[in-house]
Design an enzyme around this catalytic site. Sequence first.
Site, PDB file in Angstrom:
ATOM      1  N   GLY A  63       2.700  -7.537  12.613  1.00 56.37           N
ATOM      2  CA  GLY A  63       3.373  -7.821  11.130  1.00 56.37           C
ATOM      3  C   GLY A  63       2.845  -9.274  10.879  1.00 56.37           C
TER       4      GLY A  63
ATOM      5  CG  ASN B  73      -0.226   0.789   2.444  1.00 54.24           C
ATOM      6  OD1 ASN B  73      -0.524   2.000   2.330  1.00 54.24           O
ATOM      7  ND2 ASN B  73       0.156   0.058   3.376  1.00 54.24           N
TER       8      ASN B  73
ATOM      9  CB  CYS C 276       4.131   6.345   7.380  1.00 55.76           C
ATOM     10  SG  CYS C 276       3.171   6.179   5.970  1.00 55.76           S
TER      11      CYS C 276
END
Length: 302
Positions: A243, A69, A130
């Site tokens: 994760g 993403n 991020c």
Amino acid sequence: MANLNVKINDLELKNPVMTASGTFGYGLEFADFVPLNEIGGIIVKGTTLEPRQGNDYPRLAETAQGMLNCVGLQNKGVDYFCENIYPQIQNIDTNMIVNVSGNSPETYAACAEKIATLDKIPAIEVNISCPNVKSGGMAFGVTCEGAASVVKAVRKVYHKTMIVKLSPNVTNIADIARACEAEGADSVSLINTLMGMAVDIEKRKPMLSIRTGGLSGPAVKPVALRMVYDVAHAVKIPVVGLGGISNAKDAIEFLMCGATAIEIGTANFIDPAVTKKVKDGINDWLEAHGVKDVNEIIGAIQ
């Protein structure tokens, strides 16, 4: 039923299962699928000081055992959150935690300071990891100095529980964790997504608008487990593991590697009720093995 209560600093969780930011909206979106009060904590989508449009489409791509993403922290800003979202979520009977991001230590701190005024938000997760924004984000999470500068700035204005979300795209994640601990972080969460890429061979171009994105899902679990184990043995503060967690077995592996709590992310897209199933599955495993308290298995692997 086994005792599932765990603590992250002063933050008490009714069980160690939380949701990963960006995969569970503001919690409200999942209320028809799972009883929100049975989740240990809900970490809402990333929030920044100013509104962000995010990256251009396409920004999702499926991969083997995972997905990429590059959403890019799309949100309407912290003021919108405080005025419009907070009133809707403040009475949800669990820990509502806000994921905070920025493009400088000052903007992180300013955003956190606004969140600090909200009585029913007991903690924040500071996102220094991020990989999908052009400035800030992961830039702060890849050096000890960068990580320390953000944590120090936020700690000055935010006095509730601060969890710092770490990037796996580093040489030594334990060093980053120690730098955060030294500046007053109450906990660290890991891992955020791994940098990856997918290619459309017919169009001869990347499948994501900005070429690369964050890889999540079962494919990253072995990397995440190793990093959680390393960090849990490097710091004294609690570690939150995430994760590729898809079921109770995955979650228990993280707990045994030293995680006090876990977050479920990509699996929410596959099964919106997965959080409750994982919580129940942890309890079933504990009962089947004669373990009365989940804390007995945290860090069991030495």
